[in-house]
Design an enzyme around this catalytic site. Structure first.
Site, PDB file in Angstrom:
ATOM      1  N   GLU B  13      -7.706  -1.305  -8.036  1.00 44.24           N
ATOM      2  CA  GLU B  13      -8.944  -1.105  -7.478  1.00 44.24           C
ATOM      3  C   GLU B  13      -9.901  -0.888  -8.490  1.00 44.24           C
ATOM      4  O   GLU B  13      -9.681  -0.220  -9.352  1.00 44.24           O
ATOM      5  CB  GLU B  13      -8.965  -0.073  -6.366  1.00 44.24           C
ATOM      6  CG  GLU B  13     -10.082  -0.116  -5.392  1.00 44.24           C
ATOM      7  CD  GLU B  13     -11.335  -0.148  -6.056  1.00 44.24           C
ATOM      8  OE1 GLU B  13     -12.239  -0.870  -5.547  1.00 44.24           O
ATOM      9  OE2 GLU B  13     -11.430   0.803  -7.012  1.00 44.24           O
ATOM     10  N   CYS B  60     -13.552   4.434  -2.060  1.00 44.20           N
ATOM     11  CA  CYS B  60     -12.295   3.461  -2.416  1.00 44.20           C
ATOM     12  C   CYS B  60     -11.804   2.685  -1.250  1.00 44.20           C
ATOM     13  O   CYS B  60     -11.643   3.466  -0.113  1.00 44.20           O
ATOM     14  CB  CYS B  60     -11.191   4.113  -3.033  1.00 44.20           C
ATOM     15  SG  CYS B  60      -9.939   2.474  -3.389  1.00 44.20           S
ATOM     16  N   CYS B  63      -7.365   2.814  -1.165  1.00 43.24           N
ATOM     17  CA  CYS B  63      -6.843   4.181  -0.395  1.00 43.24           C
ATOM     18  C   CYS B  63      -8.187   4.820   0.363  1.00 43.24           C
ATOM     19  O   CYS B  63      -8.682   5.840   0.340  1.00 43.24           O
ATOM     20  CB  CYS B  63      -6.693   5.532  -1.736  1.00 43.24           C
ATOM     21  SG  CYS B  63      -7.628   5.084  -3.203  1.00 43.24           S
ATOM     22  N   HIS B  67     -10.405  10.056   1.271  1.00 45.94           N
ATOM     23  CA  HIS B  67     -11.645  10.621   0.845  1.00 45.94           C
ATOM     24  C   HIS B  67     -12.043  11.530   2.061  1.00 45.94           C
ATOM     25  O   HIS B  67     -12.726  12.448   2.014  1.00 45.94           O
ATOM     26  CB  HIS B  67     -12.521   9.893   0.178  1.00 45.94           C
ATOM     27  CG  HIS B  67     -12.189   9.604  -1.242  1.00 45.94           C
ATOM     28  ND1 HIS B  67     -12.385  10.490  -2.374  1.00 45.94           N
ATOM     29  CD2 HIS B  67     -11.781   8.517  -1.857  1.00 45.94           C
ATOM     30  CE1 HIS B  67     -12.024   9.968  -3.486  1.00 45.94           C
ATOM     31  NE2 HIS B  67     -11.621   8.736  -3.116  1.00 45.94           N
ATOM     32  N   ARG B 466      -2.302   8.005  -4.384  1.00 46.65           N
ATOM     33  CA  ARG B 466      -2.534   7.931  -5.777  1.00 46.65           C
ATOM     34  C   ARG B 466      -2.162   9.253  -6.465  1.00 46.65           C
ATOM     35  O   ARG B 466      -2.416   9.192  -7.740  1.00 46.65           O
ATOM     36  CB  ARG B 466      -3.736   7.170  -6.049  1.00 46.65           C
ATOM     37  CG  ARG B 466      -3.251   5.730  -6.069  1.00 46.65           C
ATOM     38  CD  ARG B 466      -4.610   4.647  -5.552  1.00 46.65           C
ATOM     39  NE  ARG B 466      -4.005   3.561  -5.278  1.00 46.65           N
ATOM     40  CZ  ARG B 466      -3.948   2.918  -4.082  1.00 46.65           C
ATOM     41  NH1 ARG B 466      -4.283   3.863  -3.177  1.00 46.65           N
ATOM     42  NH2 ARG B 466      -3.595   1.782  -3.994  1.00 46.65           N
ATOM     43  N   SER B 489      -7.315   9.182 -10.074  1.00 48.59           N
ATOM     44  CA  SER B 489      -7.174   8.038 -11.299  1.00 48.59           C
ATOM     45  C   SER B 489      -7.977   8.910 -12.195  1.00 48.59           C
ATOM     46  O   SER B 489      -7.806   8.371 -13.332  1.00 48.59           O
ATOM     47  CB  SER B 489      -7.816   6.853 -10.618  1.00 48.59           C
ATOM     48  OG  SER B 489      -6.787   6.055  -9.769  1.00 48.59           O
ATOM     49  N   CYS B 533      -6.787   3.200  -9.354  1.00 49.32           N
ATOM     50  CA  CYS B 533      -7.636   3.089  -8.307  1.00 49.32           C
ATOM     51  C   CYS B 533      -8.977   3.757  -8.757  1.00 49.32           C
ATOM     52  O   CYS B 533      -9.110   4.860  -8.858  1.00 49.32           O
ATOM     53  CB  CYS B 533      -7.252   3.620  -7.225  1.00 49.32           C
ATOM     54  SG  CYS B 533      -7.643   2.836  -5.610  1.00 49.32           S
ATOM     55  N   CYS B 536     -13.208   5.140  -7.337  1.00 47.54           N
ATOM     56  CA  CYS B 536     -13.109   6.557  -7.099  1.00 47.54           C
ATOM     57  C   CYS B 536     -13.200   7.569  -8.247  1.00 47.54           C
ATOM     58  O   CYS B 536     -13.827   8.563  -8.136  1.00 47.54           O
ATOM     59  CB  CYS B 536     -12.259   7.062  -5.982  1.00 47.54           C
ATOM     60  SG  CYS B 536     -10.750   7.525  -6.375  1.00 47.54           S
TER      61      CYS B 536
END
Lengths: 312, 554
Positions: B13, B60, B63, B67, B466, B489, B533, B536
């Site tokens: 992503e 994102c 995922c 959030h 993640r 990430s 990812c 984000c």
């Protein structure tokens, strides 16, 4: 009696079942609002050489790809293997780095004016677009080149269509929609994300009739965005009866009353969510007792917020 | 020495650029760059705190949901709201479903093509493929099935339109699977493209839709009437289907692939791990977390307690102003612009060069790997019985020692283990929900006051697909004054810090063999094993804040 629809040989060879194929053609006719007599023409269009699609991801969250791959009629594997030639899409493609860039260059050069470009995400334009880069090029530069040479550009999601979340006030990177950033007119399938059925139906409409579907003044296909959420809402009766959820978790919420008093933006939002719902009809926001946030309308992060405050 | 740049890194992503320096066939140095900046935290300022979970969820779409979870928890912490039991359980169930969706998608759609040579599958003998699947897979297929699959694949390749499979590293010497294993994996790649659709439906049962769920808000969840027998049994049915897929297909495939690539148990490891923990089974947090909170340091299998006050971020090599590490609650981040930004061209040549939009998070001054491997390791030493049993079983099956986990393959294996254990536990949570409703508790939302008189600060920590995810919020006069996200990430793909320490991905890449610098397949393996990812990770900034406020530790 019409003659029976021939299953395209190309698809037979690839192991696509006749049942799946006809289901796909029938669903497309339904979503597009076409009479069932169009099913043979859909079948015919889908049987031609697969048209090349370039899918660009700019300033976005990849939610639109995620939504797209949840299509079931046809399944995404069938779309990618049998309906389109998805030459470039960073989320699923195997090739990386230079080899990925090479595919894009080759497609734009060799299929100029023939490929379909699907854009996801807005374009940051501040400081000449420095805030978004791929392969050492700005998204502004890369996207402009790809969309200018495309047969048609379809914007999926509110970001590419209208600017989306990164363009919300104060828009720190001066993010813009594809048409505002490049000057190219686009078909817009907004939503955060849009429903897979609407994305697939628009592509199929183009393949079927060789032209884009009828659009409203914001570039949205009328087959999906011709009605207000409110007009088709399953809770509309409660609105008419003035039966409202007043606070989340109250008795009205337990009875599935209208969500207008806790902020629902269904009366201001054009989309077909109440008709086709989400994730194969599993649910949709109002069905889960949550107000519509108006995610397919331009500038909804500013125009529709605050989301939990009643407008009506 | 050769410099190799891989940009874009596909099958992730977001937008990631990896640069490595190669000498004697191995990576000597590495730089990880996030190449997109969106600025969501700036956009959050001045908004209604309840809207933050909808807006940050757009960090994102892969995922998705997570959030939103961290955001509602941050607001609930700031406003001191205790959510009802039903809301806690529904959130756990939806989060577990999201993990059950995410992890197989990572393995099949995002990372498998680094290990599976699709073109080699054309050479497979369908009979042998059937025998192999009978031996290793929980869903063996017949010779006839493999003949059909091979025919379908051949027709696709012969069409000359290779779509997303064009121009890849097929035939690369680092591919080791026999043709039959490649064909079996291609079949499962296609199977999971269908399975992920069902897995996503589970999250929509109480989350309205996926991606970008709309089923909860600060105070609880919006569903009440939908907590009925029909929907609960729908969830349970789908959950059991997903568990079966993970048990019969995903886990055996990970083991089968690993058995051909055992050298990758020695490549791509890290020594420091952080896990905030998640899945509260009671009101008290973090004590009731099913996956416990903790850290592992210097490769030792010993649990170190986590103090959120020891989290800092550093922007030495990032395109922001500032020169000292700061706690995320003391936001002081200003993105460079105009002449200072110099077009955001990564400078990896100079020691102090700036090369990314990601910041460098550190825990107690150390770069920490986060994600399923950290979750498994912390749970392993932190007393999660099911994780320990499953990890031990997998190690035994592969005839490997625990230190094999500190590797690229260890990371991929841990993801499958955590996925399975998480889904199985969701069966218990479903029963808990039924029991609670049976008792007559139908409450799903706690009401609260939010007007101009309301001020508060708080944070929400989750450990998601993640890794460790934290949102920090400062509410003033009922509006968002300041908002910070420190995301998985950023932990994993962040750059060097003030002390010159590399980020976890940069560190893990050192020593990775690269057979052909023009086709750096091996680099993709380690990078993808982290499940990057990036969308984000790159907007984690707050340029207008110079507000210093007190950090509250619950």
């Amino acid at each position: 009696m019409d003659k029976p629809i021939e299953m395209p040989e190309r698809l037979v060879e690839k192991g696509v079942s006749r049942r799946d194929f006809m289901k796909f053609c029938g669903l497309m006719a339904t979503v597009l609002g076409l009479p069932m007599s169009f099913v043979p023409r859909i079948a015919e269009a889908a049987a031609k050489t697969r048209p090349t699609v370039v899918w660009l991801n700019n300033a976005e969250c990849t939610g639109c790809v995620e939504s797209f791959i949840r299509t079931t009629h046809p399944w995404i594997a069938d779309i990618v293997l049998d309906v389109i030639d998805l030459a470039y899409n960073e989320t699923i493609m195997a090739a990386a780095g230079d080899q990925a860039e090479e595919i894009l260059k080759k497609t734009v050069a060799e299929q100029k004016g023939k490929y379909i470009c699907i854009c996801e995400g807005a374009i940051p334009t501040k400081d000449n677009g420095a805030y978004g880069q791929i392969h050492g090029k700005t998204m502004l530069e890369m996207t402009t080149e790809v969309v200018k040479n495309a047969a048609a550009t379809i914007c999926v999601g509110s970001c590419s269509a209208f600017g989306g979340v990164q363009a919300a006030k104060p828009n720190p990177t001066e993010a813009k929609s594809i048409s505002a950033a490049t000057g190219v007119k686009t078909v817009n399938i907004p939503g955060c994300p849009p429903n897979a059925d609407n994305m697939v139906a628009t592509v199929v409409h183009y393949l079927l009739l060789g032209k884009l579907p009828a659009l409203d003044d914001k570039g949205r296909p009328l087959f999906a965005y011709g009605y207000l959420i409110h007009d088709n809402c399953e809770r509309r009766g409660h609105f008419e009866n003035e039966e409202f959820v007043k606070v989340f978790g109250d008795e009205g919420a337990a009875k599935g009353y209208c969500l207008a008093k806790v902020g629902c933006k269904g009366p201001d939002t054009f989309n077909n969510c109440p008709k086709i719902k989400w994730n194969q009809g599993t649910n949709w926001p109002v069905g889960a007792g949550h107000p519509c946030i108006g995610c397919s309308e331009p500038d909804f992060w500013d125009a529709m917020a605050p989301f939990y405050v009643a407008k009506y | 020495m050769a410099r190799v740049v891989v940009d874009p890194i596909p099958r992730i992503e977001g937008h990631l650029r990896i640069e490595v320096e190669i000498a004697d066939g191995k990576v000597k140095d590495a730089w990880s760059s996030g190449t997109l900046f969106r600025g969501l935290e700036i956009i959050l300022q001045g908004r209604d705190p309840r809207d933050a979970h909808l807006l940050t969820q757009r960090s994102c779409g892969v995922c998705t949901l997570v959030h939103s979870l961290a955001s509602v928890r941050a607001v609930e912490d700031a406003l001191k709201i205790q959510i009802p039991t039903n809301a806690r359980i529904v959130r756990n169930l939806t989060h577990a479903a999201q993990n059950g969706h995410d992890h197989p998608v990572h393995f099949y759609q995002l990372c498998a093509l680094d290990w599976v040579d699709v073109v080699s599958a054309l050479k497979a003998d369908p009979k042998k493929a059937a025998e192999l699947s009978d031996k290793v897979s929980g869903r063996p297929q017949s010779k006839k099935y493999y003949e059909g699959l091979k025919g379908k694949l051949k027709a696709f390749v012969d069409s000359g339109q290779l779509g997303p499979f064009a121009n890849a590293y097929w035939g690369h010497p680092a591919y080791k699977l026999p043709p039959e294993a490649n064909l079996m994996a291609v079949g499962h790649y296609l199977d999971n493209l269908r399975q992920q659709v069902y897995a996503a439906q589970m999250t929509a049962i109480w989350g309205a839709k996926n991606p970008h769920l709309q089923g909860h808000l600060p105070g609880g969840v919006t569903v009440i009437e939908q907590l009925d027998a029909d929907r609960i049994s729908h969830y349970l049915f789908m959950l059991r289907e997903q568990i079966k897929f993970v048990e019969e297909v995903y886990v055996p495939d990970v083991l089968a692939v690993a058995s051909f690539y055992k050298d990758w148990f020695k490549i791509g490891g890290n020594k420091n791990f952080l896990c905030y923990g998640d899945f509260p089974e009671g009101d008290k947090e973090p004590d009731t977390f099913y996956f416990p909170r903790g850290a592992l340091v210097d490769g030792k299998l010993a649990l170190v307690p986590v103090d959120p006050a020891k989290i800092t971020e550093d922007v030495k090599c990032s395109w922001y102003e500032g020169d000292k590490p700061l706690n995320p609650a003391v936001g002081e981040t200003k993105p460079l612009g105009g002449d200072q930004l110099k077009g955001a061209v990564p400078n990896t040549k100079d020691k102090d060069g700036k090369y990314t939009w990601l910041k460098a998070p550190r825990y107690d001054g150390k770069a920490m790997e986060v994600g399923p491997l950290a979750q498994c390791l912390v749970s392993y030493v932190g007393g999660n019985k099911e994780i320990k049993e499953t990890v031990d079983g997998v190690l035994k099956a592969l005839d490997a020692k625990p230190d094999a986990l500190f590797s690229t393959l260890g990371r991929i294996g841990a993801r499958a283990i955590k996925c399975l254990v998480n889904l199985k536990r969701a069966e218990k949570w479903t029963m808990d929900l039924i029991e609670n409703i049976k008792k007559g508790d139908t409450k799903t939302f706690t009401d609260y006051k939010l007007d101009e008189s309301v001020n508060g600060q708080g944070f929400g920590l989750n450990d998601v697909a993640r890794g460790s995810l934290g949102h920090w919020i400062n509410i003033e006069k009922g509006k968002i004054k300041n908002y910070q996200q420190v995301v998985p990430s950023t932990w994993n793909l962040g750059p060097r810090d003030n002390a010159g320490q590399k980020g976890p991905v940069e560190n893990a890449l050192i020593g990775t063999p690269v057979a052909d610098p023009k086709k750096p397949l091996e680099i993709l393996r380690t990078v993808h094993s982290f499940d990057p990812c990036i969308a984000c990770a790159v907007h984690v900034i707050d340029p207008q804040t110079n507000e210093v406020y007190k950090f509250r530790v619950s």
